[in-house]
Every structure is written in structure tokens, then in C-alpha cells.
Design a protein around this motif. Structure first.
Motif, short mmCIF file in Angstrom:
data_model
loop_
_atom_site.label_atom_id
_atom_site.label_comp_id
_atom_site.label_asym_id
_atom_site.label_seq_id
_atom_site.Cartn_x
_atom_site.Cartn_y
_atom_site.Cartn_z
N GLU A 1 0.83 -1.21 0.00
CA GLU A 1 0.00 0.00 0.00
C GLU A 1 0.86 1.26 0.00
O GLU A 1 0.55 2.24 -0.69
N LYS A 2 1.95 1.24 0.76
CA LYS A 2 2.83 2.40 0.81
C LYS A 2 3.52 2.64 -0.53
O LYS A 2 3.61 3.78 -0.99
N LEU A 3 3.98 1.55 -1.16
CA LEU A 3 4.61 1.69 -2.46
C LEU A 3 3.61 2.17 -3.50
O LEU A 3 3.92 3.01 -4.35
N ARG A 4 2.39 1.65 -3.42
CA ARG A 4 1.35 2.06 -4.37
C ARG A 4 1.05 3.55 -4.21
O ARG A 4 0.88 4.27 -5.20
N ALA A 5 1.01 4.02 -2.97
CA ALA A 5 0.74 5.45 -2.73
C ALA A 5 1.85 6.32 -3.30
O ALA A 5 1.60 7.39 -3.88
N ILE A 6 3.11 5.87 -3.16
CA ILE A 6 4.25 6.61 -3.73
C ILE A 6 4.11 6.68 -5.25
O ILE A 6 4.30 7.73 -5.87
N LEU A 7 3.75 5.55 -5.86
CA LEU A 7 3.60 5.50 -7.31
C LEU A 7 2.45 6.37 -7.79
O LEU A 7 2.55 7.03 -8.83
N ILE A 8 1.36 6.37 -7.04
CA ILE A 8 0.21 7.21 -7.42
C ILE A 8 0.59 8.68 -7.38
O ILE A 8 0.27 9.44 -8.30
N GLU A 9 1.31 9.08 -6.32
CA GLU A 9 1.74 10.48 -6.26
C GLU A 9 2.68 10.80 -7.43
O GLU A 9 2.56 11.86 -8.06
N ALA A 10 3.61 9.90 -7.70
CA ALA A 10 4.55 10.13 -8.81
C ALA A 10 3.82 10.24 -10.14
O ALA A 10 4.18 11.06 -11.00
N ASN A 11 2.76 9.42 -10.31
CA ASN A 11 1.98 9.49 -11.55
C ASN A 11 1.24 10.81 -11.68
O ASN A 11 1.30 11.45 -12.72
N VAL A 12 0.57 11.21 -10.62
CA VAL A 12 -0.27 12.41 -10.71
C VAL A 12 0.56 13.69 -10.76
O VAL A 12 0.12 14.71 -11.31
N THR A 13 1.79 13.65 -10.23
CA THR A 13 2.65 14.83 -10.25
C THR A 13 3.69 14.77 -11.38
O THR A 13 4.56 15.64 -11.48
N HIS A 14 3.60 13.73 -12.21
CA HIS A 14 4.49 13.55 -13.36
C HIS A 14 5.97 13.52 -12.94
O HIS A 14 6.82 14.11 -13.60
N THR A 15 6.24 12.82 -11.83
CA THR A 15 7.62 12.74 -11.32
C THR A 15 8.10 11.29 -11.23
O THR A 15 9.00 10.98 -10.47
N ILE A 16 7.47 10.41 -12.00
CA ILE A 16 7.82 8.99 -11.89
C ILE A 16 9.27 8.74 -12.28
O ILE A 16 9.91 7.82 -11.78
N ASP A 17 9.82 9.59 -13.16
CA ASP A 17 11.22 9.43 -13.56
C ASP A 17 12.18 9.79 -12.43
O ASP A 17 13.37 9.50 -12.50
N GLN A 18 11.65 10.42 -11.36
CA GLN A 18 12.48 10.82 -10.23
C GLN A 18 12.50 9.78 -9.11
O GLN A 18 13.15 9.97 -8.08
N ILE A 19 11.76 8.68 -9.28
CA ILE A 19 11.76 7.62 -8.26
C ILE A 19 13.17 7.02 -8.20
O ILE A 19 13.71 6.60 -9.21
N PRO A 20 13.78 7.01 -7.01
CA PRO A 20 15.16 6.50 -6.88
C PRO A 20 15.31 5.04 -7.30
O PRO A 20 14.37 4.25 -7.17
N GLY A 21 16.50 4.70 -7.79
CA GLY A 21 16.77 3.35 -8.25
C GLY A 21 16.52 2.29 -7.20
O GLY A 21 16.00 1.21 -7.48
N LYS A 22 16.85 2.59 -5.94
CA LYS A 22 16.66 1.63 -4.85
C LYS A 22 15.17 1.30 -4.67
O LYS A 22 14.79 0.15 -4.46
N LEU A 23 14.33 2.34 -4.76
CA LEU A 23 12.89 2.15 -4.62
C LEU A 23 12.32 1.38 -5.81
O LEU A 23 11.46 0.52 -5.65
N ARG A 24 12.85 1.64 -7.00
CA ARG A 24 12.42 0.90 -8.19
C ARG A 24 12.70 -0.60 -8.02
O ARG A 24 11.86 -1.44 -8.34
N LYS A 25 13.88 -0.91 -7.50
CA LYS A 25 14.25 -2.31 -7.27
C LYS A 25 13.32 -2.96 -6.25
O LYS A 25 12.92 -4.12 -6.39
N GLU A 26 12.98 -2.22 -5.21
CA GLU A 26 12.08 -2.74 -4.16
C GLU A 26 10.70 -3.02 -4.74
O GLU A 26 10.07 -4.05 -4.44
#
Length: 201
Positions: free
Chosen positions: A110-135
Motif C-alpha cells: 500500500e505504501k509503495l502504491r501510494a508513492i507511485l500514485i503520487e509520482a503518476n499524478v505529479t508527473h515525477t515517476i522518472d524521479q523515483i530513486p533506483g533503490k525504490l524501483r528495485k524494491e
């Protein structure tokens, strides 16, 4: 008592195996992780499992309410508000709700999904750190039954833009292989078009 603990108690009282308790609503592997509080369950799937096993919904909620009322705000309500804010493209509300979810007793998914939703709506998905992407990728594909898990599929949908084209092509083909028998030709073509458009939007 958590949902997982309450389900296990009910199952033991009924003398059922995990496969029997899951009742075809979700996979046995997914159900097993819910009992161990390693995965969340949607309200729809929970109610269907309870109904199929003749478990009184009101009594079940009484068993778990102390655990879930101990949080400042009902987790299900938080998630519903986040989804609503996402569909309204309400960036401010999404940011606030994501912050609340990160500070709550929400599951890791749920926490990861919330991070992704914020990144989607704010158009910052390319700024998600590599470590979080791997997780995210680790959690998504840690079991072979990921295409049967509705919550995992939702997380995958929210995270499609963090994958390379080759990765996306591989995982989408796994989904299509799993569900293509349920599509007619037009649905199948529409699904392929959606996946391609989603991956490059």
C-alpha cells in the motif's frame, strides 16, 4: 486481531485447508500470505471468501475492529480517498494522503502504491530513486502467482513507467498469456493497444 489472524482462526474453527478457505476467490499461495499478514486483501475478495464459507460479516468485523480502529484513520478509507484524489488529478490531496499512508500501519504494498500514485499524478515517476524501483520490482514478482494477485496487478499498473521497454514487454506478455482465453479478439486487440499506449504515455 489482524485480518490474517482472524481468517486463520475462522479457518481452523471450520476445519478447512487454506485452499478450501480461499474458495477459488484467490490463489492458495496468495491466501497463505494474507493469513501471515504478508499480503493485503481487497474488501471485495474478503467479503466473498467470508460469504462462501458462511462466516458472518458483522461478527468477523468485530473480531478485527480493535486492531484497525487503533490507527488515526481507517486504512481502507485512506486508500479510497487516495484513489479518488488520483482520478480527480488532485495533486495536493494525493500528496497529503500519501504522507498519511507512509506514516500509517499500511502494508508495504500500500505504501509503495501510494508513492507511485503520487509520482503518476505529479508527473515525477522518472524521479523515483533506483533503490525504490528495485524494491517495487522485488515485491511485484517475488512469487510465481503474481498474475493471479489483484493487488500486485494494481501495483504493476501504477508502476509501468519505471520499467524498461523489454521488461514491460515480458511482464505484459505474462498477463496476456494468463488471461487471453477470457478475451474475444476485439478485447485482446484493445488490451494490446492499451498496454503499448500506457507504456509510452
Amino acid at each position: 486481531m489482524t485480518i490474517g489472524e482472524a481468517l486463520k482462526k475462522e479457518r481452523k474453527d471450520l476445519g478447512l485447508t487454506q485452499a478450501e478457505m480461499a474458495a477459488g476467490v484467490i490463489t492458495t499461495a496468495h491466501y497463505s500470505k494474507i493469513e501471515r499478514d504478508k499480503h493485503d486483501i481487497s474488501a471485495y475478495d474478503l467479503f466473498e471468501i467470508l460469504t462462501k464459507n458462511n462466516i458472518n460479516l458483522v461478527d468477523f468485523i468485530k473480531e478485527i475492529e480493535d486492531t484497525y480502529q487503533s490507527t488515526p484513520e481507517n486504512q481502507i478509507n485512506l486508500n479510497l480517498r487516495l484513489i479518488h484524489a488520483f482520478y480527480q488529478s488532485d495533486q495536493k490531496s494525493v500528496r497529503i494522503l500519501n504522507k498519511e499512508i507512509q506514516e500509517s500501519a499500511a502494508t508495504k504494498e500500500e505504501k509503495l502504491r501510494a508513492i507511485l500514485i503520487e509520482a503518476n499524478v505529479t508527473h515525477t515517476i522518472d524521479q523515483i530513486p533506483g533503490k525504490l524501483r528495485k524494491e517495487i520490482k522485488r515485491i511485484l514478482f517475488e512469487n510465481d502467482d503474481w498474475v493471479d494477485d489483484k493487488l500486485t496487478l494494481r501495483l504493476f499498473c501504477n508502476s509501468m513507467l519505471i520499467f524498461s521497454h523489454n521488461e514491460l514487454n515480458f511482464y505484459i506478455n505474462e498477463i496476456i498469456d494468463k488471461y487471453s482465453a477470457h478475451f474475444d479478439q476485439e478485447d485482446f486487440r484493445d488490451c494490446q493497444i492499451f498496454c503499448v499506449n500506457r507504456s509510452f504515455s
